[in-house]
Scaffold this active site. Structure first.
Site, short mmCIF file in Angstrom:
data_model
loop_
_atom_site.label_atom_id
_atom_site.label_comp_id
_atom_site.label_asym_id
_atom_site.label_seq_id
_atom_site.Cartn_x
_atom_site.Cartn_y
_atom_site.Cartn_z
N ARG A 54 0.84 -1.20 0.00
CA ARG A 54 0.00 0.00 0.00
C ARG A 54 0.88 1.26 0.00
O ARG A 54 0.62 2.24 0.67
CB ARG A 54 -0.96 0.00 1.19
CG ARG A 54 -2.34 0.52 0.83
CD ARG A 54 -3.30 0.50 2.01
NE ARG A 54 -3.83 -0.82 2.27
CZ ARG A 54 -4.04 -1.31 3.49
NH1 ARG A 54 -3.76 -0.60 4.56
NH2 ARG A 54 -4.54 -2.51 3.65
N ASP A 97 -6.15 -2.57 -8.20
CA ASP A 97 -6.94 -3.23 -7.16
C ASP A 97 -7.03 -4.71 -7.50
O ASP A 97 -7.01 -5.08 -8.68
CB ASP A 97 -8.35 -2.62 -7.09
CG ASP A 97 -9.08 -3.08 -5.84
OD1 ASP A 97 -9.80 -4.10 -5.90
OD2 ASP A 97 -8.91 -2.44 -4.79
N ARG A 144 -3.24 6.98 0.86
CA ARG A 144 -3.80 8.08 1.63
C ARG A 144 -2.87 8.69 2.67
O ARG A 144 -3.16 9.76 3.17
CB ARG A 144 -5.10 7.62 2.31
CG ARG A 144 -6.24 7.42 1.33
CD ARG A 144 -7.48 6.89 2.02
NE ARG A 144 -7.33 5.48 2.39
CZ ARG A 144 -8.21 4.80 3.11
NH1 ARG A 144 -9.28 5.40 3.57
NH2 ARG A 144 -8.02 3.54 3.40
N TYR A 152 -14.96 -12.09 -2.07
CA TYR A 152 -15.58 -10.81 -2.44
C TYR A 152 -16.80 -11.03 -3.31
O TYR A 152 -17.86 -10.43 -3.12
CB TYR A 152 -14.58 -9.94 -3.20
CG TYR A 152 -13.74 -9.05 -2.33
CD1 TYR A 152 -14.29 -7.95 -1.66
CD2 TYR A 152 -12.38 -9.28 -2.18
CE1 TYR A 152 -13.52 -7.13 -0.87
CE2 TYR A 152 -11.59 -8.45 -1.38
CZ TYR A 152 -12.16 -7.37 -0.73
OH TYR A 152 -11.40 -6.57 0.05
N ARG A 178 -6.84 12.54 -5.11
CA ARG A 178 -8.11 11.85 -4.84
C ARG A 178 -9.26 12.86 -4.76
O ARG A 178 -10.37 12.59 -5.21
CB ARG A 178 -8.00 11.07 -3.53
CG ARG A 178 -9.24 10.29 -3.17
CD ARG A 178 -9.22 9.79 -1.75
NE ARG A 178 -9.14 10.90 -0.81
CZ ARG A 178 -9.00 10.75 0.50
NH1 ARG A 178 -8.93 9.54 1.02
NH2 ARG A 178 -8.94 11.79 1.30
#
Length: 348
Positions: free
Chosen positions: A28, A78, A32, A155, A41
């Site tokens: 990651r 992703d 953020r 998922y 973003r």
């Protein structure tokens, strides 16, 4: 024909060569915790646009490369990205995460899924990876990544993130044939996708079986491991020299089984002591990790001590320094810089 010494450090170590220090990157890595990412973003609020628009995905992938010069530059994407190409649409809702509607609950839905043609459904991946390779040259290794079959099936069946995985476990334990059919279709698609990433420029590919740590060891052997092996076997048939990494969160109970998947490197989470992980996996298995990402909230002195401890326990070959999970939101950027600078200053 490359001389081995021309290749970037992470790729050399992933292939089994010895380096004079551990290569280092972060899971990651883009995201953020970086102000430049948050600003972008705000301008482009759709995650799928950020990850599937090549210009945006390339820019995001390169933000940490420009800031910290890690030894690995991972494509911003992703794990769900290939699913629409099989016939499983999804959306990512900010603060909620992925939504798959309708979720996969019937044999009829599974039989309607089709093989993945990445050239047709994922053309942006080629642009992203080729550009990253040309941008970083041999200064860094370009990493691709995919989701593993169990996690992608979870998922698809749950329809969203889950706390207890009750829906997929109900299918696993009451209608296993149906789940095995889905897992097989996903495994074949993911093998195609890994090969495509390699053909487009990925030098190492990491498989994330993020949710396989939620399985008991016996169920891991039934529903996760065989499909990891199926992906790895198909990839190695055509791309034997590309190192593959497997990461599972909460993997302490299945660590040895991860080593049976056929991958070249096991990425260890922070719940296992790295020296014990090496002993459990055996001297021939290369490892990645495994500092607690929460340690980056500590003082610079604390961070440095933890890095040195991890590297010492991992030994001086076959180790890629990384966190044991993704870098946490709110982590100070200066502390990320300390992480990279410290790891890169180590000499064996």
């Amino acid at each position: 024909m490359y001389l081995m010494s021309d290749l970037p450090l992470l790729l050399r170590v992933a292939r089994g060569e010895n380096g004079d220090r551990p290569p280092v990157w972060m899971m990651r890595q883009a995201g953020r915790y970086m102000k430049v990412y948050r600003d972008l973003r705000d301008k482009y609020p759709s995650f799928r646009e950020r990850s599937e628009n090549p210009d945006l995905a390339i820019e995001i992938s390169l933000q940490p490369w420009r800031a910290f010069q890690p030894d690995g530059v991972i494509m911003f994407s992703d794990i769900l990205t290939p699913l629409p190409g099989m016939g499983i649409p999804f959306d990512i809702v900010e603060s909620k995460g992925p939504i798959i509607d309708p979720p996969i609950r019937s044999l009829e839905q599974i039989e309607q899924l089709h093989p993945l043609d990445p050239e047709e459904s994922l053309p942006f991946i080629k642009t992203i990876l080729k550009t990253l390779r040309s941008e970083v040259g041999n200064k860094s290794t370009v990493l691709g990544f995919v989701g593993s079959p169990w996690t992608l099936a979870a998922y698809a069946i749950e329809g969203k993130s889950s706390k207890n995985y009750a829906v997929i476990k109900r299918m696993a334990f009451s209608e296993p044939e149906m789940l095995h059919k889905l897992l097989g279709k996903i495994a074949d698609a993911i093998a195609v996708y890994v090969r495509y990433q390699i053909d487009c420029g990925a030098q190492v590919v990491q498989l994330f079986d993020s949710w396989a740590g939620q399985l008991s060891p016996q169920d891991y052997e039934t529903f996760a491991l065989p499909y990891q092996q199926r992906v790895v076997k198909q990839v190695k048939e055509t791309h034997p020299d590309t190192p593959l990494i497997l990461y599972i969160s909460g993997s302490a109970g299945v660590l040895e089984k991860m080593g049976q998947s056929g991958v070249d490197i096991v990425s260890v989470d922070w719940t296992v002591d790295m020296a014990q992980a090496r002993a459990r996996l055996g001297k021939d298995m290369k490892v990645q990790g495994n500092m607690d990402p929460g340690a980056l909230f500590g003082t610079p002195e604390f961070i440095k001590a933890r890095i040195h401890d991890t590297v010492k326990k991992a030994g001086n070959q076959g180790h890629i320094m990384n966190l044991g999970h993704g870098v946490l939101v709110g982590t100070p950027e200066d502390h990320v810089r300390v992480f990279f600078e410290t790891a890169k200053s180590i000499r064996y």
